[in-house]
Design an enzyme around this catalytic site. Structure first.
Site, PDB file in Angstrom:
ATOM      1  NE  ARG A  35      20.670 -11.850   7.875  1.00 26.27           N
ATOM      2  CZ  ARG A  35      19.643 -11.379   7.792  1.00 26.27           C
ATOM      3  NH1 ARG A  35      18.966 -10.692   6.783  1.00 26.27           N
ATOM      4  NH2 ARG A  35      18.536 -12.021   8.773  1.00 26.27           N
TER       5      ARG A  35
ATOM      6  CB  ALA B  16      -0.412   8.784   9.518  1.00 29.37           C
ATOM      7  CD  GLU B  17       3.029   2.997   7.699  1.00 33.02           C
ATOM      8  OE1 GLU B  17       3.398   2.514   6.722  1.00 33.02           O
ATOM      9  OE2 GLU B  17       2.731   2.334   8.722  1.00 33.02           O
TER      10      GLU B  17
ATOM     11  CG  HIS C 282       9.342   1.562  12.181  1.00 26.41           C
ATOM     12  ND1 HIS C 282       9.495   0.109  11.779  1.00 26.41           N
ATOM     13  CD2 HIS C 282       9.084   1.746  13.414  1.00 26.41           C
ATOM     14  CE1 HIS C 282       9.229  -0.642  13.073  1.00 26.41           C
ATOM     15  NE2 HIS C 282       9.207   0.530  14.014  1.00 26.41           N
TER      16      HIS C 282
ATOM     17  CB  SER D  26      -0.944  -0.044   1.348  1.00 24.68           C
ATOM     18  OG  SER D  26      -0.261   0.124   2.351  1.00 24.68           O
ATOM     19  CG  ASN D  27       3.493   2.662   2.872  1.00 24.72           C
ATOM     20  OD1 ASN D  27       3.381   3.690   3.204  1.00 24.72           O
ATOM     21  ND2 ASN D  27       3.434   1.556   3.761  1.00 24.72           N
TER      22      ASN D  27
ATOM     23  CG  MET E 181       8.509  -7.935   6.033  1.00 26.00           C
ATOM     24  SD  MET E 181       8.207  -6.696   7.393  1.00 26.00           S
ATOM     25  CE  MET E 181       8.386  -7.830   8.629  1.00 26.00           C
TER      26      MET E 181
ATOM     27  CG  ASP F 290      12.866  -0.358  12.413  1.00 27.97           C
ATOM     28  OD1 ASP F 290      13.141  -0.345  11.116  1.00 27.97           O
ATOM     29  OD2 ASP F 290      12.328  -1.504  12.907  1.00 27.97           O
TER      30      ASP F 290
HETATM   31  C1  GRF Z   1       3.836  -0.600   6.714  1.00 30.28           C
HETATM   32  O1  GRF Z   1       3.255  -0.536   8.047  1.00 30.28           O
HETATM   33  C2  GRF Z   1       5.147   0.033   6.859  1.00 30.28           C
HETATM   34  O2  GRF Z   1       5.544   1.032   7.742  1.00 30.28           O
HETATM   35  C3  GRF Z   1       5.895  -1.157   7.347  1.00 30.28           C
HETATM   36  O3  GRF Z   1       5.447  -2.300   6.731  1.00 30.28           O
HETATM   37  C4  GRF Z   1       4.135  -1.847   6.261  1.00 30.28           C
HETATM   38  C5  GRF Z   1       4.126  -2.176   5.101  1.00 30.28           C
HETATM   39  O4  GRF Z   1       2.654  -2.115   4.465  1.00 30.28           O
HETATM   40  N1  GRF Z   1       7.695  -1.158   7.116  1.00 30.28           N
HETATM   41  P1  GRF Z   1       2.403  -2.011   2.893  1.00 30.28           P
HETATM   42  O5  GRF Z   1       3.055  -3.226   2.262  1.00 30.28           O
HETATM   43  O6  GRF Z   1       3.169  -0.801   2.250  1.00 30.28           O
HETATM   44  O7  GRF Z   1       1.070  -1.988   2.785  1.00 30.28           O
END
Ligand code: GRF
Length: 211
Positions: free
Chosen positions: A67, A175-176, A111, A15-16, A92, A147
């Protein structure tokens, strides 16, 4: 002002990523998403990207012995796509110095907490468990910690008495979606400066006024 050549790294719903693509479409963000890269083939965000004609790639960390070897492959793929700025948007995986040194000072993360509170995973649940009254989200430069990098900007949201992890997460996520494209636009405008650490303060970010 320069158009940012973004690589967006995801592991999930994206979603971001969508908020970035919407902001570009609405001319609120001067950027191109050169590549959406996921470590998981089933990341929902890949569908959003493909539907909008954005290039995608999947590199599974399971196919690499270390890694560092994985990060070398990520770097090569991003460079080949012409990426110069990297956004970790729900990616992740912890990135190593191999990755960070390839894009020095050009990797940012979003974050879902007001850092330095509640780093790591399940930040919204941690906030509820702690009983804080204000939660929020942070966009920061990535360093080799989890973070811990210099904070660029944060947005606070209220924690309500009847919040569940789901309702609080939704408020923070909303908010993100405003914060991340806004910070990227500040970067495109050349308004974000990283000030090195001195004996009194850790490295920090200064945002300059719009000219
Ligand atoms: C968000 O809450 C972001 O802050 C965190 O992981 C989530 C990702 O959500 N790092 P999306 O995949 O962007 O919907």
């Amino acid at each position: 002002m320069s158009t940012l050549d973004l690589g967006v790294l995801i592991s999930g719903r994206g979603s971001n990523l969508l908020s970035i693509l919407h902001a570009i479409g609405a001319e609120r963000l001067d950027a191109r998403v050169r590549l959406v890269l996921s470590n998981r083939a089933d990341a929902g965000g890949l569908v959003h990207a493909k539907a909008r004609g954005v290039h995608t790639a999947v590199l599974s960390h399971r196919d690499y012995a270390s890694r560092e070897a994985y990060d070398e492959a990520l770097v090569a793929t991003l460079r080949e796509a012409g990426v110069t700025w990297v956004v970790l948007a729900g990616f992740m995986r912890i990135v190593t110095p191999v990755f960070l040194n390839a894009f020095p000072g050009r990797v940012i993360n979003i974050h879902p907490s007001l850092l330095p509170a509640f780093p790591g995973v399940h930040s919204q649940a941690q906030a509820l468990q702690y009983g804080v009254k204000i939660a929020g989200c942070t966009v920061h430069f990535v360093d080799s910690g989890t973070d811990t990098g210099p904070i660029i900007s944060q947005t606070a949201v209220s924690v309500l008495d009847d919040d569940t992890e789901e309702t609080l997460s939704a408020r923070i996520l909303s908010a993100e979606h405003t914060l991340l494209p806004r910070v990227l636009q500040w970067i495109a405008q050349g308004r974000v400066t990283l000030v090195p650490a001195d004996e009194n303060r850790r490295a920090r970010v200064v945002i300059h006024q719009e000219e």
